[in-house]
Structure formats: structure tokens, C-alpha cells
Write a protein that holds these residues in place. Structure first.
Motif, PDB file in Angstrom:
ATOM      1  N   ALA A  99       0.830  -1.209   0.000  1.00 30.64           N
ATOM      2  CA  ALA A  99       0.000   0.000   0.000  1.00 30.64           C
ATOM      3  C   ALA A  99       0.863   1.257   0.000  1.00 30.64           C
ATOM      4  O   ALA A  99       0.574   2.230  -0.708  1.00 30.64           O
ATOM      5  N   ASP A 100       1.947   1.241   0.782  1.00 32.65           N
ATOM      6  CA  ASP A 100       2.857   2.387   0.796  1.00 32.65           C
ATOM      7  C   ASP A 100       3.532   2.563  -0.563  1.00 32.65           C
ATOM      8  O   ASP A 100       3.668   3.688  -1.058  1.00 32.65           O
ATOM      9  N   ALA A 101       3.948   1.458  -1.152  1.00 28.93           N
ATOM     10  CA  ALA A 101       4.620   1.534  -2.449  1.00 28.93           C
ATOM     11  C   ALA A 101       3.678   2.119  -3.502  1.00 28.93           C
ATOM     12  O   ALA A 101       4.102   2.952  -4.329  1.00 28.93           O
ATOM     13  N   TYR A 102       2.412   1.712  -3.466  1.00 33.19           N
ATOM     14  CA  TYR A 102       1.450   2.267  -4.421  1.00 33.19           C
ATOM     15  C   TYR A 102       1.227   3.757  -4.149  1.00 33.19           C
ATOM     16  O   TYR A 102       1.193   4.573  -5.079  1.00 33.19           O
ATOM     17  N   GLY A 103       1.083   4.124  -2.883  1.00 34.54           N
ATOM     18  CA  GLY A 103       0.872   5.527  -2.548  1.00 34.54           C
ATOM     19  C   GLY A 103       2.038   6.403  -2.964  1.00 34.54           C
ATOM     20  O   GLY A 103       1.849   7.531  -3.442  1.00 34.54           O
ATOM     21  N   ILE A 104       3.261   5.901  -2.794  1.00 30.01           N
ATOM     22  CA  ILE A 104       4.451   6.655  -3.209  1.00 30.01           C
ATOM     23  C   ILE A 104       4.486   6.787  -4.731  1.00 30.01           C
ATOM     24  O   ILE A 104       4.794   7.864  -5.269  1.00 30.01           O
ATOM     25  N   ALA A 105       4.144   5.710  -5.439  1.00 30.57           N
ATOM     26  CA  ALA A 105       4.091   5.765  -6.905  1.00 30.57           C
ATOM     27  C   ALA A 105       3.023   6.763  -7.357  1.00 30.57           C
ATOM     28  O   ALA A 105       3.217   7.498  -8.338  1.00 30.57           O
ATOM     29  N   ARG A 106       1.945   6.810  -6.640  1.00 31.81           N
ATOM     30  CA  ARG A 106       0.878   7.756  -6.943  1.00 31.81           C
ATOM     31  C   ARG A 106       1.362   9.197  -6.723  1.00 31.81           C
ATOM     32  O   ARG A 106       1.127  10.074  -7.560  1.00 31.81           O
ATOM     33  N   ARG A 107       2.055   9.426  -5.620  1.00 30.80           N
ATOM     34  CA  ARG A 107       2.603  10.763  -5.348  1.00 30.80           C
ATOM     35  C   ARG A 107       3.587  11.166  -6.448  1.00 30.80           C
ATOM     36  O   ARG A 107       3.576  12.311  -6.931  1.00 30.80           O
ATOM     37  N   THR A 135      -1.072  15.923  -0.645  1.00 31.36           N
ATOM     38  CA  THR A 135      -1.644  15.551   0.650  1.00 31.36           C
ATOM     39  C   THR A 135      -2.646  14.418   0.483  1.00 31.36           C
ATOM     40  O   THR A 135      -2.760  13.557   1.352  1.00 31.36           O
ATOM     41  N   ARG A 136      -3.338  14.403  -0.643  1.00 31.84           N
ATOM     42  CA  ARG A 136      -4.300  13.324  -0.899  1.00 31.84           C
ATOM     43  C   ARG A 136      -3.581  11.987  -1.040  1.00 31.84           C
ATOM     44  O   ARG A 136      -4.000  10.980  -0.452  1.00 31.84           O
ATOM     45  N   ALA A 137      -2.507  11.960  -1.796  1.00 34.17           N
ATOM     46  CA  ALA A 137      -1.743  10.716  -1.950  1.00 34.17           C
ATOM     47  C   ALA A 137      -1.199  10.257  -0.611  1.00 34.17           C
ATOM     48  O   ALA A 137      -1.212   9.059  -0.292  1.00 34.17           O
ATOM     49  N   GLU A 138      -0.734  11.200   0.202  1.00 27.71           N
ATOM     50  CA  GLU A 138      -0.094  10.831   1.462  1.00 27.71           C
ATOM     51  C   GLU A 138      -1.088  10.376   2.522  1.00 27.71           C
ATOM     52  O   GLU A 138      -0.679   9.785   3.529  1.00 27.71           O
ATOM     53  N   GLU A 139      -2.378  10.597   2.300  1.00 32.54           N
ATOM     54  CA  GLU A 139      -3.373  10.028   3.214  1.00 32.54           C
ATOM     55  C   GLU A 139      -3.328   8.503   3.201  1.00 32.54           C
ATOM     56  O   GLU A 139      -3.780   7.854   4.146  1.00 32.54           O
ATOM     57  N   PHE A 140      -2.785   7.924   2.135  1.00 35.37           N
ATOM     58  CA  PHE A 140      -2.743   6.470   1.976  1.00 35.37           C
ATOM     59  C   PHE A 140      -1.317   5.923   2.144  1.00 35.37           C
ATOM     60  O   PHE A 140      -1.064   4.765   1.798  1.00 35.37           O
ATOM     61  N   ILE A 141      -0.422   6.751   2.644  1.00 36.93           N
ATOM     62  CA  ILE A 141       0.966   6.356   2.867  1.00 36.93           C
ATOM     63  C   ILE A 141       1.260   6.466   4.358  1.00 36.93           C
ATOM     64  O   ILE A 141       0.858   7.438   5.001  1.00 36.93           O
ATOM     65  N   ALA A 142       1.965   5.504   4.913  1.00 35.78           N
ATOM     66  CA  ALA A 142       2.344   5.565   6.326  1.00 35.78           C
ATOM     67  C   ALA A 142       3.137   6.851   6.594  1.00 35.78           C
ATOM     68  O   ALA A 142       3.937   7.274   5.756  1.00 35.78           O
ATOM     69  N   LEU A 195       6.760  13.018   2.778  1.00 39.61           N
ATOM     70  CA  LEU A 195       7.841  13.967   2.550  1.00 39.61           C
ATOM     71  C   LEU A 195       7.759  15.084   3.574  1.00 39.61           C
ATOM     72  O   LEU A 195       6.660  15.541   3.923  1.00 39.61           O
ATOM     73  N   SER A 196       8.905  15.520   4.041  1.00 40.28           N
ATOM     74  CA  SER A 196       8.915  16.700   4.895  1.00 40.28           C
ATOM     75  C   SER A 196       8.611  17.925   4.034  1.00 40.28           C
ATOM     76  O   SER A 196       8.691  17.871   2.793  1.00 40.28           O
TER      77      SER A 196
END
Length: 203
Positions: free
Chosen positions: A141-149, A178-185, A190-191
Motif C-alpha cells: 500500500a505504501d509503495a502504491y501511494g508513493i508511486a501515486r505521489r 496531501t491526498r496521496a499521502e493520506e494512503f501512505i504511512a 515527505l517533509s
């Protein structure tokens, strides 16, 4: 685990109300449902024989939720993906259509699970995504969210008019990020400094 209706309601809440931004290729939108989708579905809500912005304005949150569940979750077969992916892919499908699936398919190829990148969820993509989930249940799920970002950043790299969706006027993270990062741990968010560095080359 959230139900599909709860996920859809969350999408509606994130999307907000009526917007008709000239920089948005989707045109007039209400609760995340575009005028193009409403025309495709024949949603003439005022009964005047044409689907116009007036119909978009009439769309309710309940109607939007029903549209998302049927046409952006069930019909594209997101329900057949591993549960860890469903919420993020569903949210991205509402936002970017078949590109949500292409992001997943490219990620699976990066994981050395070779499949076609065609934007459609079929038996090949379903099987490959379950293989990936079995191999990396705590990371997929994190990998997908990062790819999405990364997809959002790349889109803004190439289209100046889209940069306002990825970066606020004050330089902070825009709605896409911010939307993509809602699904990333949180540990993979990113800072603010990293975001500013990523977007430093934009005018």
C-alpha cells in the motif's frame, strides 16, 4: 476495515462541492463527479433534455457516492484487488481514471511481476497484485501511494497549469500530494523541506 460505501463517502468529502476550474481538464465537477461522467451516464437531473453545469450543481453527495461505488469501484473490478490496495486505488481511480490502474501495473512490473500496462483490471492484474500482496503485505500500500505521489509530481512537471494542485501558493504541499499521502504511512511522508526541494524547479 472500511466498507466500500465508507471509502466512497470519504472520497466525496475530500473532493468537496461544485467547482468549475478552467485549468481542470475534467470541467465542471461536484463532489468529485465530472460533467463528462454525468453526460456518459445520462444524468439529466433537471429534466431539460441536456446534461449541463446546472445538472452538475444539482448532484447530491448521496448520488455521488452511489456513482463512485458502482462505476469507479465495482465495474473497474477494484473489489477484486487485495484489500490493502482497494482504498487508495479507488480514490485514485476517481481522481485519474485508468491511470490509477496503470500506476499499479507499472509498480508490479517494478516488482518483477511482468504484466501489460493497459489501464484495465483483468485476471492478469488481479493475480499479479495478489502475488505482490503476499510477498510484501506490509509494504504494498505504501509503495502504491508513493508511486501515486510521484505520478502527481511528474504530471505537474510537464503541465504548468497543474502545478497549483501539487504545490500551494506558499510553497507547501498541494491537494494532490496531501491526498496521496493520506494512503501512505507517516514515516514515508515527505517533509516540507523535501517537498520544496522537489518543486524548486517550477516557476
Amino acid at each position: 476495515m472500511q466498507s466500500v460505501s465508507e471509502i466512497a463517502a470519504g472520497i466525496v468529502a475530500r473532493e468537496g462541492g461544485y467547482v468549475n476550474d478552467p485549468d481542470d481538464p475534467g470541467g465542471a465537477t461536484n463532489h468529485g463527479v465530472t460533467i463528462g461522467t454525468m453526460r456518459r451516464l445520462g444524468l439529466d437531473l433537471d429534466g431539460d433534455g441536456a446534461v449541463t453545469t446546472a445538472d452538475v450543481r444539482r448532484l447530491t453527495q448521496t448520488q455521488a457516492t452511489e456513482i463512485f461505488v458502482e462505476h469507479y469501484f465495482r465495474r473497474p473490478r477494484i473489489a477484486e484487488l487485495p484489500s490493502v490496495l482497494q482504498a487508495s486505488v479507488f480514490d485514485m481511480y476517481v481522481n485519474a481514471g485508468a491511470n490509477a490502474v496503470r500506476i499499479l501495473q507499472r509498480l508490479l512490473n517494478d516488482m518483477r511481476i511482468a504484466i501489460d500496462v493497459d489501464g484495465a483490471i483483468g485476471p492478469q492484474t488481479i493475480a499479479a497484485s495478489h502475488t505482490a500482496a503476499d510477498a510484501a503485505p506490509d509494504h504494498l500500500a505504501d509503495a502504491y501511494g508513493i508511486a501515486r505521489r510521484n505520478y502527481y509530481y511528474a504530471l505537474a512537471d510537464g503541465r504548468v497549469a497543474s502545478r497549483k494542485y501539487a504545490r500551494r501558493r506558499d510553497g507547501g504541499k498541494g491537494g494532490w500530494i496531501t491526498r496521496a499521502e493520506e494512503f501512505i504511512a507517516p514515516r514515508y511522508h515527505l517533509s516540507d523541506a523535501e517537498h520544496r526541494e522537489r518543486t524548486a524547479g517550477w516557476a
